[in-house]
Design an enzyme around this catalytic site. Structure first.
Site, PDB file in Angstrom:
ATOM      1  N   GLY A  46     -80.627   3.341  37.089  1.00  0.00           N
ATOM      2  CA  GLY A  46     -80.815   2.046  37.726  1.00  0.00           C
ATOM      3  C   GLY A  46     -80.026   2.009  39.017  1.00  0.00           C
ATOM      4  CD  GLN A  51     -75.331   0.766  42.244  1.00  0.00           C
ATOM      5  OE1 GLN A  51     -76.371   0.426  41.704  1.00  0.00           O
ATOM      6  NE2 GLN A  51     -74.559   1.727  41.765  1.00  0.00           N
TER       7      GLN A  51
HETATM    8 NI    NI Z   1     -74.030   0.484  38.472  1.00  0.00          NI
END
Ligand code: NI
Length: 158
Positions: A46, A51
């Site tokens: 995921g 990120q």
């Molecule tokens: Ni994570």
């Protein structure tokens, strides 16, 4: 496919709250494609936009068997049960610990074209969904347990 650089624990960006996606345009499509490519390259299951340094509420999850789920602006509708299992994160390489999560989760969200949908998940996928939604709120799995808190202390990060 172009991949992007993963933001690592210690970078303050991970602690920020991501903003809702408002434009379901080509730029969003490219972001999702590159998030997916980055996740595959790094062998994750995921990934959230934060990120890769983009503070928007967008997630890609590997459902297995070459199926991928794109989740935009998710809301948790319902959860059931609680189960502890091992968790890791592309932004926290090399560290894993058991984290309690709902056994079942139902979310409402939008696809990349702005079409609303609901999604139900259990066990492993429910865990992934909850982990990624946490990212959108600046929360990391190491925040939940003593082991995780010790790890942060050891690494000198918050
Ligand atoms: Ni994570």
């Amino acid at each position: 496919m172009t991949t992007r650089k993963i933001v690592i624990l210690g970078n303050n960006t991970l602690r920020k709250v991501s903003k809702p996606v408002v434009k379901f345009d080509d730029e969003l499509g490219v972001l999702l494609d590159e998030m997916k490519a980055t996740m595959i390259e790094k062998k994750g299951v995921g990934i959230s936009a934060v990120q890769v340094g983009v503070l928007r509420r967008a997630i890609v999850i590997d459902l297995g068997k070459d199926e991928f789920l794109e989740i935009i602006n998710p809301e948790i509708v319902k959860t059931k049960g609680k189960v502890k299992d091992s968790e890791g994160c592309l932004s926290i390489p090399g560290f894993y610990c058991d984290v309690p999560r709902p056994r079942y989760v139902k979310i409402s969200a939008f696809d990349r074209h702005g079409k609303p949908f609901e999604f139900e998940a259990e066990d492993y996928i429910a865990r992934c969904v909850c982990h990624e939604i946490d990212h959108l709120n600046g929360v990391l799995f190491v925040d939940y347990t003593d082991e995780g808190k010790e790890y942060k202390k050891r690494m000198g990060v918050e």
